[in-house]
Scaffold this active site. Structure first.
Site, PDB file in Angstrom:
ATOM      1  N   ASP A   5       6.668 -10.527  25.219  1.00  0.00           N
ATOM      2  CA  ASP A   5       6.137  -9.951  26.458  1.00  0.00           C
ATOM      3  C   ASP A   5       5.029  -8.933  26.215  1.00  0.00           C
ATOM      4  O   ASP A   5       4.705  -8.135  27.084  1.00  0.00           O
ATOM      5  CB  ASP A   5       7.265  -9.297  27.272  1.00  0.00           C
ATOM      6  CG  ASP A   5       7.959  -8.172  26.504  1.00  0.00           C
ATOM      7  OD1 ASP A   5       7.483  -7.785  25.423  1.00  0.00           O
ATOM      8  OD2 ASP A   5       8.992  -7.684  26.991  1.00  0.00           O
ATOM      9  N   TYR A  12       6.967  -8.333  15.934  1.00  0.00           N
ATOM     10  CA  TYR A  12       5.662  -8.498  16.560  1.00  0.00           C
ATOM     11  C   TYR A  12       4.897  -9.468  15.696  1.00  0.00           C
ATOM     12  O   TYR A  12       4.777  -9.252  14.480  1.00  0.00           O
ATOM     13  CB  TYR A  12       4.913  -7.168  16.633  1.00  0.00           C
ATOM     14  CG  TYR A  12       5.231  -6.394  17.877  1.00  0.00           C
ATOM     15  CD1 TYR A  12       5.029  -6.958  19.124  1.00  0.00           C
ATOM     16  CD2 TYR A  12       5.734  -5.107  17.812  1.00  0.00           C
ATOM     17  CE1 TYR A  12       5.331  -6.263  20.275  1.00  0.00           C
ATOM     18  CE2 TYR A  12       6.042  -4.398  18.961  1.00  0.00           C
ATOM     19  CZ  TYR A  12       5.827  -4.992  20.185  1.00  0.00           C
ATOM     20  OH  TYR A  12       6.128  -4.303  21.327  1.00  0.00           O
ATOM     21  N   HIS A  59      10.712  -4.999  28.614  1.00  0.00           N
ATOM     22  CA  HIS A  59      10.215  -4.075  27.588  1.00  0.00           C
ATOM     23  C   HIS A  59      10.349  -2.616  28.062  1.00  0.00           C
ATOM     24  O   HIS A  59       9.450  -1.791  27.913  1.00  0.00           O
ATOM     25  CB  HIS A  59       8.738  -4.406  27.307  1.00  0.00           C
ATOM     26  CG  HIS A  59       8.259  -4.038  25.937  1.00  0.00           C
ATOM     27  ND1 HIS A  59       7.784  -4.964  25.046  1.00  0.00           N
ATOM     28  CD2 HIS A  59       8.127  -2.853  25.313  1.00  0.00           C
ATOM     29  CE1 HIS A  59       7.386  -4.356  23.939  1.00  0.00           C
ATOM     30  NE2 HIS A  59       7.584  -3.074  24.074  1.00  0.00           N
TER      31      HIS A  59
HETATM   32  O1  173 Z   1       6.812  -0.345  23.663  1.00  0.00           O
HETATM   33  C1  173 Z   1       6.159   0.020  22.699  1.00  0.00           C
HETATM   34  O2  173 Z   1       5.716   1.155  22.615  1.00  0.00           O
HETATM   35  C2  173 Z   1       5.895  -0.942  21.658  1.00  0.00           C
HETATM   36  O3  173 Z   1       6.537  -1.926  21.665  1.00  0.00           O
HETATM   37  C3  173 Z   1       4.862  -0.745  20.667  1.00  0.00           C
HETATM   38  C4  173 Z   1       3.992  -1.784  20.393  1.00  0.00           C
HETATM   39  C5  173 Z   1       2.977  -1.604  19.488  1.00  0.00           C
HETATM   40  C6  173 Z   1       2.826  -0.397  18.850  1.00  0.00           C
HETATM   41  C7  173 Z   1       3.720   0.630  19.087  1.00  0.00           C
HETATM   42  C8  173 Z   1       4.743   0.454  19.998  1.00  0.00           C
END
Ligand code: 173
Length: 487
Positions: free
Chosen positions: A260, A232, A352
Site C-alpha cells: 500500500d 519494502y 498503514h
Molecule cells: O509509515 C511509514 O512511516 C513507513 O512505512 C515508512 C516508509 C518509508 C520510510 C520510512 C517509513
C-alpha cells in the site's frame, strides 16, 4: 588517517564527505534527490542525525567500498555542538517526572505520555498520518461502531486466548506490527520489542526500515522465538532478493510484503517538523528546489521503494523464497480474492495506520466484506488455516481484538502503542503493554462468555452500524494536526 580539517573541505554538492562513528564516507553520489539533509552535515560529523534513521549496516550495504575513506583522527573533528534548548530541558524534566509503570492502566496512557516525553521529531514522525488524518481517526472510531452480544451462564473459570498464527504459537491473537525508525524514540530501538516479545511469546514483525540492523534484531531473539519480516520492495531487485533470502536463512517465518505504499503519504506533522528543524542557510544554498526542502523523516528515506510493484512480481517472490507470503495493505475484497486465488498465505487488511491514502477504510470494516465475499465466491470460512486474514490499525483494547476475531481474523497487528510504550519506558513498557492486554483478554472473554478464541463467534458482535461513516468524533490527541503553523 584523515584529519577533520580535510574532511571539512568536502562540504559541497560537488564533493560531500561525512563522518559517521569515526569513519569518513564520500556520499556525494547520494545527494541527488531528497538528500538535502546530508548536505547539512557535509564535511562534518553526522553520527547523531544518522543513527536513529539508519541501521548500522546501511552504509556498508549501500555505499561502494571505494567511498569508504577510512578513519578520521578523533581530536581533529570539530564537535557538533548540540545546544540544549529550554524546550529540550523542559522535555527532559517531563521524562524524569513521567508516571511509574504501575500507574499505566491502558494502551492509551502510553500514547498520552509519549506525546509529552518524546522528542518533538519522534512524536511527529510516529504519530503523523496522511492529509487530514481522517483514516487515522476512523481506524480507532470504527471499533466504536461494533457492539457485543455476550453469552451468559457459561463456566468461564478458565479462559484461554492463546492462538496459532501461520502455524506458530502466540500467547494472544496480537502481533507486533512493523514500524520504522525505532531509535527515534529509544536508544535500543526495535530491540525493546524483541526482548519483550520473547518474554511474552508474542510474534514480532521486523520492519525493513528498522533503526537496528536486521541481524541485530535476529541476534537479540531467544532460541525458537518467532519473527516475521515486513518487506519494502526495492527498485533494485537484487537487493530485495538478498534481503529476503537472508531473512529466510536466519529463520524468519513469514514475509509480509507491503503493497500500500508505492509512494509515501503526506504526513504533514512530520513534514512540518523537518521544515522547521532545517538550517535555512544550508537550504538557500541548495538553490532551485524552492520551498520543497524537506519531506519529513519517512519520505526522506523512502526513495528506494519500487512504484512498479505489481501482481506479476509475486511469481518472482514465490521463486526466491519458501517463506509464506502475506500481502500487507489489502483494502477491498476484490484484491483479497485475487490474493487468495494467487495462492498467498494471507493478507493484512490495513491502511498503514492511516499514513497512506486518507479516507481509506478501516481494516475492521474491510474484514467484514472480505469474509462475506470470500465465502460467497470461494466457499471459504474464517478463520482459515490456508488463508489468514489479519487486520491492523486503531487497535487499543482487547475488546477491539476480540471484535476482529469474532469477525474472522486470525490475529491483529498493533504498531504505535508498542512504539510509544518503549519510547517512554523501554522494554518494560512493552511488557507492561502486553500485561495490560492479557488482563483485558481475561476479563473480556469471561464477560463475553467465550472460553477460547473458537468460541468468539460472529454472533457475538453487532456490526449493523459499521459501514455508516458518520462524522468521526472529536479526538483531542489528534486534533492539532492543522493548528501547528505558527504565524
Ligand atoms: O509509515 C511509514 O512511516 C513507513 O512505512 C515508512 C516508509 C518509508 C520510510 C520510512 C517509513
Amino acid at each position: 588517517m584523515l584529519s577533520g580539517k580535510t574532511v571539512a573541505q568536502h562540504n559541497s554538492r560537488e564533493s560531500c564527505w561525512i563522518i559517521v562513528h569515526g569513519k569518513v564516507y564520500d556520499v556525494t553520489e547520494f545527494l541527488d534527490g531528497g538528500s538535502k539533509i546530508i548536505l547539512k552535515y557535509a564535511g562534518k560529523d553526522a553520527t547523531q542525525e544518522y543513527e536513529p534513521i539508519h541501521p548500522p549496516d546501511a552504509i556498508t550495504t549501500n555505499l561502494p567500498p571505494e567511498k569508504h575513506l577510512g578513519p578520521v583522527e578523533p581530536d581533529t573533528v570539530e564537535k557538533v555542538v548540540v545546544e540544549i534548548t529550554d524546550e529540550e530541558k523542559a522535555r527532559q524534566e517531563r521524562v524524569s517526572n513521567r508516571p511509574s509503570l504501575e500507574e499505566i492502566l491502558n494502551l492509551h496512557d502510553f500514547e498520552n505520555i509519549a506525546k509529552q516525553v518524546l522528542p518533538e521529531k519522534a512524536w511527529a514522525y510516529y504519530s503523523s498520518a496522511s492529509d487530514d488524518e481522517m483514516t487515522l481517526r476512523e481506524n480507532h472510531a470504527a471499533y466504536h461502531r461494533i457492539w457485543f452480544r455476550p453469552r451468559i451462564l457459561r463456566d468461564v473459570t478458565n479462559v484461554d486466548w492463546s492462538t496459532t498464527i501461520l502455524g506458530h504459537k502466540s500467547s494472544m491473537p496480537v502481533y507486533i506490527s512493523a514500524t520504522a525508525l525505532g531509535k527515534l524514540g529509544h536508544p535500543d530501538g526495535e530491540l525493546n520489542l524483541t526482548r519483550a516479545a520473547a518474554k511474552h511469546n508474542i510474534i514480532q514483525m521486523i520492519p525493513t526500515l528498522a533503526s537496528c540492523s536486521f541481524d541485530e534484531i535476529l541476534d537479540a531473539a531467544q532460541p525458537g522465538q518467532v519473527q516475521f519480516f515486513q518487506l519494502y520492495v526495492n527498485k533494485d531487485r537484487a537487493i530485495t532478493k538478498k534481503l529476503v533470502q537472508h531473512a529466510e536463512s536466519r529463520g524468519v517465518k513469514a514475509l509480509f510484503i507491503t503493497v500500500d505504499a508505492p509512494q509515501l503519504g503526506r504526513r504533514e506533522k512530520d513534514m512540518r517538523m523537518k521544515f522547521e528543524a532545517e538550517d535555512p542557510s544550508v537550504v538557500s544554498k541548495s538553490g532551485s528546489e524552492g520551498v520543497d526542502r524537506s519531506q519529513g523523516a519517512a519520505r526522506a528515506i523512502s526513495g528506494f521503494i519500487d512504484t512498479s510493484l505489481n501482481w506479476n512480481d509475486l511469481h518472482w517472490f514465490k521463486s526466491i523464497t519458501k517463506m509464506p507470503l502475506i500481502l500487507k495493505g489489502v483494502q477491498c475484497w476484490e484484491d483479497a480474492l485475487e490474493a487468495y486465488d494467487f495462492g498467498v498465505a494471507g493478507v493484512v487488511l490495513s491502511n498503514h495506520g492511516g499514513r497512506q491514502l486518507d479516507f481509506a477504510r478501516s481494516g475492521i470494516e474491510i474484514l467484514v466484506e472480505v469474509v462475506t465475499k470470500l465465502k460467497e465466491k470461494r466457499g471459504l470460512t474464517f478463520p482459515n488455516e490456508k488463508f489468514s486474514l489479519f487486520v491492523d490499525g486503531g487497535v487499543r483494547r482487547a475488546t477491539d481484538v476480540l471484535k476482529a476475531i469474532a469477525l474472522g481474523a486470525t490475529a491483529v497487528g498493533v504498531g504505535r502503542p508498542f512504539l510509544y510504550a518503549f519510547s517512554a519506558y523501554g522494554t518494560e513498557g512493552v511488557e507492561k503493554a502486553f500485561e495490560i492486554l492479557h488482563d483485558e483478554f481475561q476479563m473480556n472473554m469471561r464477560l463475553l462468555g467465550a472460553r477460547n478464541l473458537k468460541e468468539v463467534v460472529p454472533e457475538m458482535v453487532d456490526v449493523s452500524n459499521l459501514q455508516s461513516h458518520v462524522v468521526v468524533p472529536r479526538d483531542d490527541l489528534y486534533g492539532n494536526n492543522c493548528a501547528s503553523v505558527s504565524l
